[in-house]
Design a protein around this motif. Sequence first.
Motif, short mmCIF file in Angstrom:
data_model
loop_
_atom_site.label_atom_id
_atom_site.label_comp_id
_atom_site.label_asym_id
_atom_site.label_seq_id
_atom_site.Cartn_x
_atom_site.Cartn_y
_atom_site.Cartn_z
N PHE A 1 0.84 -1.19 0.00
CA PHE A 1 0.00 0.00 0.00
C PHE A 1 0.88 1.25 0.00
O PHE A 1 1.83 1.34 0.78
CB PHE A 1 -0.93 0.01 1.22
CG PHE A 1 -2.10 0.93 1.05
CD1 PHE A 1 -3.27 0.46 0.48
CD2 PHE A 1 -2.03 2.26 1.43
CE1 PHE A 1 -4.36 1.30 0.30
CE2 PHE A 1 -3.11 3.10 1.26
CZ PHE A 1 -4.28 2.63 0.68
N PRO A 2 0.59 2.23 -0.87
CA PRO A 2 1.43 3.43 -0.93
C PRO A 2 1.42 4.20 0.40
O PRO A 2 0.50 4.08 1.21
CB PRO A 2 0.77 4.27 -2.03
CG PRO A 2 -0.08 3.31 -2.80
CD PRO A 2 -0.51 2.25 -1.84
N ALA A 3 2.46 5.02 0.60
CA ALA A 3 2.56 5.85 1.80
C ALA A 3 1.75 7.13 1.62
O ALA A 3 1.92 7.85 0.63
CB ALA A 3 4.02 6.19 2.09
N TYR A 4 0.84 7.37 2.56
CA TYR A 4 0.05 8.60 2.58
C TYR A 4 0.15 9.23 3.96
O TYR A 4 0.37 8.55 4.97
CB TYR A 4 -1.42 8.31 2.28
CG TYR A 4 -1.73 7.92 0.85
CD1 TYR A 4 -1.64 8.85 -0.18
CD2 TYR A 4 -2.13 6.62 0.55
CE1 TYR A 4 -1.95 8.49 -1.49
CE2 TYR A 4 -2.45 6.25 -0.75
CZ TYR A 4 -2.35 7.19 -1.77
OH TYR A 4 -2.66 6.82 -3.06
N ARG A 5 -0.09 10.53 4.00
CA ARG A 5 -0.04 11.27 5.26
C ARG A 5 -1.06 10.74 6.27
O ARG A 5 -0.82 10.75 7.47
CB ARG A 5 -0.27 12.75 4.98
CG ARG A 5 -0.13 13.65 6.20
CD ARG A 5 -0.37 15.10 5.82
NE ARG A 5 -0.42 15.98 6.98
CZ ARG A 5 -1.23 17.02 7.10
NH1 ARG A 5 -2.07 17.31 6.11
NH2 ARG A 5 -1.21 17.76 8.19
N ASN A 6 -2.22 10.29 5.78
CA ASN A 6 -3.26 9.80 6.69
C ASN A 6 -2.78 8.67 7.58
O ASN A 6 -3.33 8.44 8.66
CB ASN A 6 -4.47 9.31 5.89
CG ASN A 6 -5.31 10.43 5.35
OD1 ASN A 6 -4.86 11.57 5.27
ND2 ASN A 6 -6.53 10.13 4.93
N HIS A 7 -1.76 7.93 7.13
CA HIS A 7 -1.29 6.75 7.86
C HIS A 7 0.00 7.00 8.63
O HIS A 7 0.61 6.05 9.12
CB HIS A 7 -1.09 5.58 6.89
CG HIS A 7 -2.28 5.33 6.02
ND1 HIS A 7 -2.21 5.23 4.65
CD2 HIS A 7 -3.59 5.17 6.35
CE1 HIS A 7 -3.42 5.02 4.16
NE2 HIS A 7 -4.28 4.98 5.17
N ALA A 8 0.39 8.26 8.76
CA ALA A 8 1.68 8.58 9.39
C ALA A 8 1.76 8.06 10.82
O ALA A 8 2.82 7.64 11.29
CB ALA A 8 1.93 10.08 9.35
N ARG A 9 0.65 8.09 11.55
CA ARG A 9 0.64 7.61 12.94
C ARG A 9 0.37 6.11 13.03
O ARG A 9 0.37 5.54 14.12
CB ARG A 9 -0.43 8.34 13.75
CG ARG A 9 -0.22 9.82 13.94
CD ARG A 9 -1.24 10.31 14.97
NE ARG A 9 -1.44 11.74 14.93
CZ ARG A 9 -2.37 12.37 15.65
NH1 ARG A 9 -3.19 11.67 16.44
NH2 ARG A 9 -2.50 13.69 15.57
N TYR A 10 0.10 5.49 11.90
CA TYR A 10 -0.34 4.09 11.89
C TYR A 10 0.75 3.15 11.42
O TYR A 10 1.11 2.19 12.10
CB TYR A 10 -1.57 3.99 10.98
CG TYR A 10 -2.11 2.59 10.79
CD1 TYR A 10 -2.74 1.92 11.82
CD2 TYR A 10 -1.99 1.94 9.57
CE1 TYR A 10 -3.25 0.64 11.65
CE2 TYR A 10 -2.50 0.66 9.37
CZ TYR A 10 -3.12 0.02 10.41
OH TYR A 10 -3.62 -1.24 10.23
N ARG A 11 1.31 3.41 10.24
CA ARG A 11 2.30 2.48 9.69
C ARG A 11 3.65 2.72 10.34
O ARG A 11 3.95 3.80 10.83
CB ARG A 11 2.37 2.60 8.17
CG ARG A 11 2.90 3.91 7.66
CD ARG A 11 2.66 4.05 6.15
NE ARG A 11 3.18 2.93 5.39
CZ ARG A 11 2.76 2.61 4.16
NH1 ARG A 11 1.83 3.33 3.56
NH2 ARG A 11 3.29 1.57 3.52
N ARG A 12 4.47 1.68 10.37
CA ARG A 12 5.79 1.73 10.99
C ARG A 12 6.80 1.08 10.04
O ARG A 12 6.46 0.19 9.28
CB ARG A 12 5.81 0.97 12.32
CG ARG A 12 4.88 1.53 13.38
CD ARG A 12 5.45 2.79 14.02
NE ARG A 12 4.61 3.26 15.11
CZ ARG A 12 3.57 4.07 14.99
NH1 ARG A 12 3.22 4.50 13.78
NH2 ARG A 12 2.87 4.45 16.04
N SER A 13 8.04 1.54 10.10
CA SER A 13 9.08 0.87 9.34
C SER A 13 9.22 -0.55 9.88
O SER A 13 9.22 -0.78 11.09
CB SER A 13 10.40 1.62 9.46
OG SER A 13 10.82 1.69 10.81
#
Length: 224
Positions: A173-185
Amino acid sequence: MIVAQPSLRMSVGLAESPTDVAACEELVAETYLREYGVLMTPDRTDPDGLVERMPDRFVMGRVDGELVSCAGLYVGRTYVEEFGGVTREDIDRVLNDAGVWEDRPRVRVEYTKVVVRQEFGRRGIGRHFIGATHSADFLRVDGQPPVLLVCAKLSILRLWRAVGIRTRKLRDFPAYRNHARYRRSGDPMESHLIIPEQDIHPRWYDLSLPATLDVGVLGGVIAD
């Protein structure tokens, strides 16, 4: 030694009345704003603008009559296709690999916005609720099994496998600002596909809603 807390009895059913739908929308809106800084709207999504739209329908979990969890479906217009780069060719490839050949394309739905009320976290509700809400009573459209899509972090998708639901990868899934607090490296988001009649354990897919479940901290369900 870990000691399980007393089990809860959670009822799971469709949100059918305007009051039930409004309660689910309120729980999703407050959770997404608090946890991710994302504003929920009736009909608009901007994945870099901290805006997402509400699901088209909901299923809800209650304990002692109180709403403690809900999840939604996008029907037809899915997030993973609109913003995740998933194409009809991607979906057909996975279906063909699974031996699913149909003259008439299935309706595509997306399982989304599953939340548990903050004070009920770490009570074992999440995995039971995910399982029960993969009932055909919630997922079917016009009585027919759909193609079920989902996007989530890999760590979250493990909950699907833990309760006996197979997911099949479509794309990163592409990186979007909406997921900044959700996805992790190290814990990427992916779009996956579920073929309900093949991939969902019968305990869940054949479950009639409304249903009542006994939920406990150590009460996870592993597929046979």
